[in-house]
Motif scaffolding. Sequence first.
Motif, PDB file in Angstrom:
ATOM      1  N   VAL A 104     -24.478 -49.669 -34.271  1.00 40.97           N
ATOM      2  CA  VAL A 104     -25.805 -49.566 -34.603  1.00 40.97           C
ATOM      3  C   VAL A 104     -26.303 -50.423 -34.829  1.00 40.97           C
ATOM      4  N   PRO A 105     -26.797 -50.333 -33.082  1.00 42.75           N
ATOM      5  CA  PRO A 105     -27.733 -51.436 -32.850  1.00 42.75           C
ATOM      6  C   PRO A 105     -28.315 -52.117 -33.355  1.00 42.75           C
ATOM      7  N   GLY A 106     -28.183 -53.652 -33.026  1.00 43.79           N
ATOM      8  CA  GLY A 106     -29.242 -54.057 -34.100  1.00 43.79           C
ATOM      9  C   GLY A 106     -28.389 -54.619 -35.530  1.00 43.79           C
ATOM     10  N   CYS A 107     -27.643 -53.844 -35.952  1.00 43.42           N
ATOM     11  CA  CYS A 107     -26.902 -54.210 -37.175  1.00 43.42           C
ATOM     12  C   CYS A 107     -25.673 -54.322 -36.971  1.00 43.42           C
ATOM     13  N   GLY A 108     -24.750 -53.745 -35.940  1.00 43.53           N
ATOM     14  CA  GLY A 108     -23.353 -54.761 -35.949  1.00 43.53           C
ATOM     15  C   GLY A 108     -22.489 -52.992 -35.332  1.00 43.53           C
ATOM     16  N   ARG A 114     -15.923 -46.099 -44.896  1.00 43.57           N
ATOM     17  CA  ARG A 114     -15.816 -46.720 -45.942  1.00 43.57           C
ATOM     18  C   ARG A 114     -17.065 -47.523 -45.981  1.00 43.57           C
ATOM     19  N   TRP A 115     -18.639 -47.404 -44.912  1.00 43.88           N
ATOM     20  CA  TRP A 115     -19.300 -47.775 -44.938  1.00 43.88           C
ATOM     21  C   TRP A 115     -19.617 -49.274 -44.508  1.00 43.88           C
ATOM     22  N   GLU A 123     -20.777 -56.156 -45.348  1.00 43.56           N
ATOM     23  CA  GLU A 123     -21.603 -55.242 -45.562  1.00 43.56           C
ATOM     24  C   GLU A 123     -22.713 -55.458 -44.994  1.00 43.56           C
ATOM     25  N   LEU A 124     -23.122 -53.859 -44.947  1.00 43.38           N
ATOM     26  CA  LEU A 124     -24.399 -53.918 -43.374  1.00 43.38           C
ATOM     27  C   LEU A 124     -25.673 -52.628 -44.454  1.00 43.38           C
ATOM     28  N   ASP A 130     -31.028 -43.566 -42.552  1.00 40.45           N
ATOM     29  CA  ASP A 130     -31.560 -43.939 -41.437  1.00 40.45           C
ATOM     30  C   ASP A 130     -30.598 -43.679 -40.209  1.00 40.45           C
ATOM     31  N   VAL A 131     -29.160 -43.830 -40.755  1.00 38.93           N
ATOM     32  CA  VAL A 131     -27.800 -43.856 -39.660  1.00 38.93           C
ATOM     33  C   VAL A 131     -28.455 -42.350 -39.388  1.00 38.93           C
ATOM     34  N   GLN A 132     -28.150 -41.212 -40.079  1.00 37.84           N
ATOM     35  CA  GLN A 132     -28.330 -39.865 -39.886  1.00 37.84           C
ATOM     36  C   GLN A 132     -29.507 -38.916 -40.088  1.00 37.84           C
ATOM     37  N   PRO A 133     -30.554 -39.401 -39.369  1.00 45.13           N
ATOM     38  CA  PRO A 133     -32.597 -38.507 -40.562  1.00 45.13           C
ATOM     39  C   PRO A 133     -32.517 -37.384 -39.746  1.00 45.13           C
ATOM     40  N   LEU A 134     -31.685 -36.150 -38.590  1.00 43.60           N
ATOM     41  CA  LEU A 134     -31.497 -35.177 -39.108  1.00 43.60           C
ATOM     42  C   LEU A 134     -31.428 -34.101 -40.169  1.00 43.60           C
TER      43      LEU A 134
END
Length: 374
Positions: A104-108, A114-115, A123-124, A130-134
């Motif tokens: 995920v760009p900017g996050c890692g 496992r998220w 932890e992220l 936000d990762v899947q907003p649809l």
Amino acid sequence: MELPTLSGQGHLAEVVPSVLATLGVPGCVDTLGLPDAAGVCVLLIDGLGSELLRVHADDAPVLTELAKATLTVGCPSTTVAGLAAIGTGVASGEHGMAGYTFEVPGCGVLNALRWREHPGGGELDLRPEDVQPLPTTFERAAAAGVEAVVVAEAKFANSPLTRAVQRGAEYRGVYAMGDLAAETLRALRESPGFCYAYHGQLDELGHRYGPGSPAWVMQLRQVDRLVELLVDGLPPGRVLAVVADHGMVALGANVIDIDVTPELRSGVRAFGGDPRVRHVYTEPGATEDVLATWRSVLGPRAWVTRRDEAIAAGWLGPRVSDRVRPRFGDVIAAARDDFGMLRRTAEPLESKLIGQHGSMTPAEQLVPLAIAHR
């Protein structure tokens, strides 16, 4: 090397929009020709590929009799992407759940099951919404007044992946095959609507012992009995649609360990994917050199391609949004035959698994669509 394409088959992402169309949800179209129904259950059997079902037809006679169509699942052929296709009604190029692990760009690099950060496990700061907003298919059903229920393992009820792709449904947690069957039939009896049920143990045993192993075959027989119970208990006017999220292959001895192959790490800043499909994220300006190196080292054992070439071949679906495009590797390597691209140091547990999936072979891409109705 010519890339495989997905043309000429229905797609897993079409299943729930087709279901919702039969239930009168506005904006949904039935592209699969499902029977009219007052209520529908989609049962997803994790890891049941069409080729495996064909080879083991005698162990699953009910499923074999009901399976009249074949779907493709797209790239990557993994559980995360498959559940997202069910949960959003679109392919990976739009929902952006780009596999078991992806950047995920900017996050890692995210391990989507496992998220957590991959491979370190830290932890992220990533909200699933936000990762899947649809909007999910469950939210669309509920907004149209159609009750949406998920029947799956209780431990997943509040997981980030559930929030990402199944929000909007009433989640009914279960613990074994018995209450999975009982709760699914209860959901179908109570009121017309959309029920999604999930069985994951066939995939687990395939990973651990290999698809086609004695343990896997015994589990397939139990899955067939589950389907038989649901078919026998279907209330009038209800439909059962059984699908899968991917198939599976058993890795052979012909594998490579990326962590001890310096050439494959040169010019690479991060890896995603899994042993059968690798997202290779390159350093600025290094993509062409990385592409050439990976093609040279892997040779005919894998399709190694630029991201844009994979998109042009339809691997990620008919549309790819700018929002999710960078989540797929600058270079994508998809294994052929029984080849695997392991990372024994960074991914010790994953590297020990016999059964794997994620690539573009028919054994991984093709899944059955089995229909029963009253």
